[in-house]
Design an enzyme around this catalytic site. Structure first.
Site, PDB file in Angstrom:
ATOM      1  N   ARG A  62      -3.972   4.101   7.811  1.00 56.29           N
ATOM      2  CA  ARG A  62      -4.861   2.942   7.984  1.00 56.29           C
ATOM      3  C   ARG A  62      -6.054   3.308   8.862  1.00 56.29           C
ATOM      4  NH1 ARG A  62      -5.948  -1.103   5.124  1.00 56.29           N
ATOM      5  NH2 ARG A  62      -3.773  -0.887   4.495  1.00 56.29           N
ATOM      6  N   ASN A  68       3.142  -0.225  12.323  1.00 57.24           N
ATOM      7  CA  ASN A  68       4.091  -0.629  11.287  1.00 57.24           C
ATOM      8  C   ASN A  68       3.523  -0.392   9.889  1.00 57.24           C
ATOM      9  OD1 ASN A  68       6.547  -1.719  10.178  1.00 57.24           O
ATOM     10  ND2 ASN A  68       6.858  -2.607  12.200  1.00 57.24           N
ATOM     11  N   HIS A  84       1.581  -1.789   7.663  1.00 61.02           N
ATOM     12  CA  HIS A  84       0.139  -1.829   7.380  1.00 61.02           C
ATOM     13  C   HIS A  84      -0.559  -0.616   7.981  1.00 61.02           C
ATOM     14  CE1 HIS A  84      -4.036  -3.474   7.358  1.00 61.02           C
ATOM     15  NE2 HIS A  84      -3.623  -3.841   6.166  1.00 61.02           N
ATOM     16  N   CYS A  85      -0.140  -0.224   9.160  1.00 62.38           N
ATOM     17  CA  CYS A  85      -0.803   0.895   9.864  1.00 62.38           C
ATOM     18  C   CYS A  85      -0.623   2.235   9.167  1.00 62.38           C
ATOM     19  CB  CYS A  85      -0.239   1.040  11.270  1.00 62.38           C
ATOM     20  SG  CYS A  85      -0.180  -0.462  12.221  1.00 62.38           S
ATOM     21  N   ILE A  86       0.413   2.363   8.350  1.00 56.48           N
ATOM     22  CA  ILE A  86       0.677   3.681   7.733  1.00 56.48           C
ATOM     23  C   ILE A  86       0.143   3.751   6.301  1.00 56.48           C
ATOM     24  CG2 ILE A  86       2.646   4.127   9.230  1.00 56.48           C
ATOM     25  CD1 ILE A  86       4.466   3.521   6.729  1.00 56.48           C
TER      26      ILE A  86
END
Ligand code: KQY
Length: 364
Positions: free
Chosen positions: A93, A352, A354-356
């Site tokens: 992200r 989490n 979304h961040c990956i």
């Protein structure tokens, strides 16, 4: 792949909403032993589950190091592409390109990445491999690239509705470790010329103890134009209450780029989650310092979901509010399957689902 010195808005390009159609999604396989407990053994399994859930409705590309390439290939099914690419860690992200489109073509933006605060309060050093990924990925996907490498920005710090509105947090975008030489108005100007937005909604804060300086993607996300979910707790004694309440007040008193009032759906948080001794014991130190301490509160939030073409991939924490979050999102996304993934082993890395992930918009 060309490097462009123009600005996306001037070329008719903008950042679409995540709920618009994607042509694919990028992730990076985890292995950093001071970010991921026990060398990332459990994290890789959780990442693989996320990849499989997304791959049900879009093409997934996973970047893996030379050392992890075979293991990634083994853990991931054949319909997922694995490419070898160097990185310092695994937060697509924040360092994969932000993709923009004019409806017919896509292009990537290469922001500067400095590990969430550089030498001021960054989370690791060096970050040079991460910072080079956007350019490599534009090459891999054969898309032209806008070079914004003088401006520090992470993808997790912005959400757009694709209709001119962007949401972010002051705690992150105005932090000293990113672009201290720029005023708030100058930062808005950069966001407008790069992402084609005309309105920024500035939340003050994000999730309590979020080590990214409170990225918006952990507290608030668009579910459709003029509608957001907001991470919420009714517990006024929880330090998160004041942060979420301030966001609620701002959102309820805001209009979007088209002048619409914002409708806010509360997405109830799990009970506070703390790092265990077992998790801490599995982490290597960085510069002789532990990266986590036993009892530290993690920035757990259901808002950190990924909207795939036909699914919403949702972190579960083994909390009584897991099912409640699933139900809320099922009502908001009636045409998508809600796919829960037990994500504690991603959360302990500091972010989490979304961040990956980083979506690639589809074009006609
Ligand atoms: O949440 C994110 N976008 C990244 C978190 C990075 C944490 C590094 N330990």
């Amino acid at each position: 792949m060309k490097v462009l010195n123009t600005k996306p808005r001037d070329d008719g390009f903008y950042m679409p909403a995540e709920f618009s159609e994607h042509s694919g999604c990028i992730l990076i396989f985890p292995e950093r032993s001071d970010s991921w407990a026990y060398g990332g053994y459990k994290a890789r399994k959780a990442f693989a589950e996320v990849c499989k859930a997304i791959a049900k409705s879009e093409k997934v590309t996973v970047c893996a190091s030379f050392e992890q390439y075979e293991n990634a290939r083994y853990l991931l099914p054949d319909n997922i592409r694995v490419v070898e690419m160097s990185s310092n860690d695994s937060w697509a992200r924040d360092y994969a390109p932000t993709f923009v489109t004019n409806g017919k073509e896509i292009r990537g933006i290469n922001w500067s990445f400095n590990a969430w605060g550089g030498l001021e309060n960054g989370l690791y050093f060096p970050w040079d491999k991460d910072d080079k990924m956007a350019r490599k990925l534009c090459d891999l996907f054969d898309v032209d690239m806008y070079d914004m490498s003088g401006f520090v920005l992470e993808g997790g710090s912005i959400h757009t509705d694709g209709e001119g509105t962007l949401i972010t947090t002051e705690a992150c975008l105005l932090s000293k470790g990113r672009n201290p030489e720029l005023t708030k108005a100058e930062i808005e100007q950069k966001l407008a010329e790069c992402l084609g937005i005309t309105k920024v909604i500035w939340l003050k804060n994000g999730i309590f103890h979020d080590e990214t300086d409170e990225h918006v993607d952990n507290i608030c996300a668009f579910v459709k134009p003029a509608e957001v979910v907001l991470a919420w707790t009714d517990d006024e004694n929880d330090p998160q209450y004041a942060l979420s309440k301030s966001c609620l007040d701002i959102l309820e008193n805001s209009t979007d780029a088209k002048g619409r009032k914002i409708k806010v759906h509360k997405l109830y948080l799990p009970k506070p989650i703390y790092v265990t001794e077992e998790e801490c014991g599995g982490l290597d130190t960085m510069d002789f310092e532990p990266t986590r301490t036993v009892g530290e509160r993690l920035a757990a939030s259901y808002v950190n979901f990924y909207i795939a073409n036909k699914a919403v991939v949702l972190p579960f924490f083994g909390d009584e509010n897991d099912e409640r979050a699933k139900k809320t999102l099922a009502e908001l996304f009636p045409e998508r399957e809600i796919i829960p993934i037990y994500a504690r082993d991603i959360l302990t890395g500091g972010g989490n689902i979304h961040c990956i992930t980083q979506q690639i918009p589809a074009v006609k």
